[in-house]
Design a protein around this motif. Structure first.
Motif, PDB file in Angstrom:
ATOM      1  N   ALA A  60       0.715  -1.317   0.091  1.00 29.85           N
ATOM      2  CA  ALA A  60       0.111   0.135  -0.077  1.00 29.85           C
ATOM      3  C   ALA A  60       0.896   1.101   0.058  1.00 29.85           C
ATOM      4  O   ALA A  60       0.342   2.248   0.007  1.00 29.85           O
ATOM      5  N   GLY A  61       2.149   1.184   0.292  1.00 31.32           N
ATOM      6  CA  GLY A  61       3.107   2.203   0.245  1.00 31.32           C
ATOM      7  C   GLY A  61       3.140   3.164   1.266  1.00 31.32           C
ATOM      8  O   GLY A  61       3.127   4.372   1.434  1.00 31.32           O
ATOM      9  N   ILE A  62       2.424   2.602   2.443  1.00 27.76           N
ATOM     10  CA  ILE A  62       2.095   3.088   3.785  1.00 27.76           C
ATOM     11  C   ILE A  62       3.528   3.446   4.474  1.00 27.76           C
ATOM     12  O   ILE A  62       4.113   2.559   4.942  1.00 27.76           O
ATOM     13  N   ILE A  63       4.240   4.758   4.870  1.00 27.96           N
ATOM     14  CA  ILE A  63       5.254   4.600   5.464  1.00 27.96           C
ATOM     15  C   ILE A  63       5.016   4.620   6.893  1.00 27.96           C
ATOM     16  O   ILE A  63       4.210   5.253   7.590  1.00 27.96           O
ATOM     17  N   ARG A  69       1.276   8.269   2.627  1.00 24.27           N
ATOM     18  CA  ARG A  69       1.375   7.247   1.557  1.00 24.27           C
ATOM     19  C   ARG A  69       2.373   7.631   0.511  1.00 24.27           C
ATOM     20  O   ARG A  69       2.527   8.632   0.178  1.00 24.27           O
ATOM     21  N   ILE A  70       3.133   6.624  -0.082  1.00 26.42           N
ATOM     22  CA  ILE A  70       3.728   6.977  -1.355  1.00 26.42           C
ATOM     23  C   ILE A  70       2.999   6.689  -2.541  1.00 26.42           C
ATOM     24  O   ILE A  70       2.056   5.706  -2.551  1.00 26.42           O
ATOM     25  N   ASP A  71       3.022   7.383  -3.599  1.00 22.77           N
ATOM     26  CA  ASP A  71       2.120   7.441  -4.712  1.00 22.77           C
ATOM     27  C   ASP A  71       2.503   5.929  -5.469  1.00 22.77           C
ATOM     28  O   ASP A  71       3.576   5.727  -5.574  1.00 22.77           O
ATOM     29  N   PRO A  72       1.304   5.427  -5.809  1.00 20.08           N
ATOM     30  CA  PRO A  72       1.368   4.171  -6.507  1.00 20.08           C
ATOM     31  C   PRO A  72       2.233   4.252  -7.482  1.00 20.08           C
ATOM     32  O   PRO A  72       3.051   3.349  -7.952  1.00 20.08           O
ATOM     33  N   GLY A  73       2.291   5.351  -8.523  1.00 21.05           N
ATOM     34  CA  GLY A  73       3.093   5.446  -9.570  1.00 21.05           C
ATOM     35  C   GLY A  73       4.462   5.439  -9.192  1.00 21.05           C
ATOM     36  O   GLY A  73       5.600   4.661  -9.890  1.00 21.05           O
ATOM     37  N   LEU A  74       4.797   6.323  -8.129  1.00 15.89           N
ATOM     38  CA  LEU A  74       6.367   5.950  -7.618  1.00 15.89           C
ATOM     39  C   LEU A  74       6.725   4.745  -6.915  1.00 15.89           C
ATOM     40  O   LEU A  74       7.829   4.350  -7.415  1.00 15.89           O
ATOM     41  N   MET A  75       5.601   3.983  -6.383  1.00 11.71           N
ATOM     42  CA  MET A  75       6.091   2.848  -5.834  1.00 11.71           C
ATOM     43  C   MET A  75       6.329   1.611  -7.034  1.00 11.71           C
ATOM     44  O   MET A  75       7.287   0.999  -7.092  1.00 11.71           O
ATOM     45  N   LEU A  76       5.604   1.910  -8.110  1.00  9.86           N
ATOM     46  CA  LEU A  76       5.791   0.958  -9.315  1.00  9.86           C
ATOM     47  C   LEU A  76       7.160   1.286  -9.796  1.00  9.86           C
ATOM     48  O   LEU A  76       7.780   0.249 -10.422  1.00  9.86           O
ATOM     49  N   ALA A  77       7.259   2.615 -10.001  1.00  7.93           N
ATOM     50  CA  ALA A  77       8.337   2.962 -10.765  1.00  7.93           C
ATOM     51  C   ALA A  77       9.838   2.501  -9.946  1.00  7.93           C
ATOM     52  O   ALA A  77      10.884   1.960 -10.291  1.00  7.93           O
ATOM     53  N   SER A  78       9.736   2.631  -8.429  1.00  2.38           N
ATOM     54  CA  SER A  78      10.992   2.151  -7.903  1.00  2.38           C
ATOM     55  C   SER A  78      11.222   0.661  -7.752  1.00  2.38           C
ATOM     56  O   SER A  78      12.197   0.107  -7.881  1.00  2.38           O
TER      57      SER A  78
END
Length: 107
Positions: A60-63, A69-78
């Motif tokens: 979920a990208g929860i810090i 939360r981290i943006d889903p696009g940023l999570m996908l890119a990373s």
């Protein structure tokens, strides 16, 4: 003379077996140490409730510890960059190292 040869054969055989068992026991000590270290790491991480926090971050990208939360696009890119790096290191880099390795030349 036959007795001496059979004694030598038994001695050589015993030496080979002793060397094998010695190396086996040394490797077994290292193996047991690695397993004990890994098990203690799992227990320590479990006491900190690491696994649910890690899964929340991973899916979920929860810090942890914040409401961010981290943006889903940023999570996908990373994760894509990490996956590409691992694939490059595992499959491409060995071929590059093999093809550019310095080989001795004979004159």
């Amino acid at each position: 003379m036959a007795n001496f040869i059979s004694l030598f054969d038994n001695f050589a055989y015993d030496c080979i077996i002793a060397i094998f068992w010695y190396s086996f026991l040394i490797n077994m000590k290292k193996f047991i140490a690695k397993i004990a270290t890994f098990a203690s790491l799992i227990i320590i991480l479990d006491s900190f409730k690491f696994w649910p926090i890690f899964m929340e971050f991973f899916f979920a990208g929860i810090i942890p510890g914040t409401n961010h939360r981290i943006d889903p696009g940023l999570m996908l890119a990373s994760f894509s960059i990490i996956a590409a790096g691992l694939i490059f290191k595992a499959f491409v880099l060995p071929y590059i190292r093999k093809s550019y390795s310095l080989k001795p030349t004979h004159a």
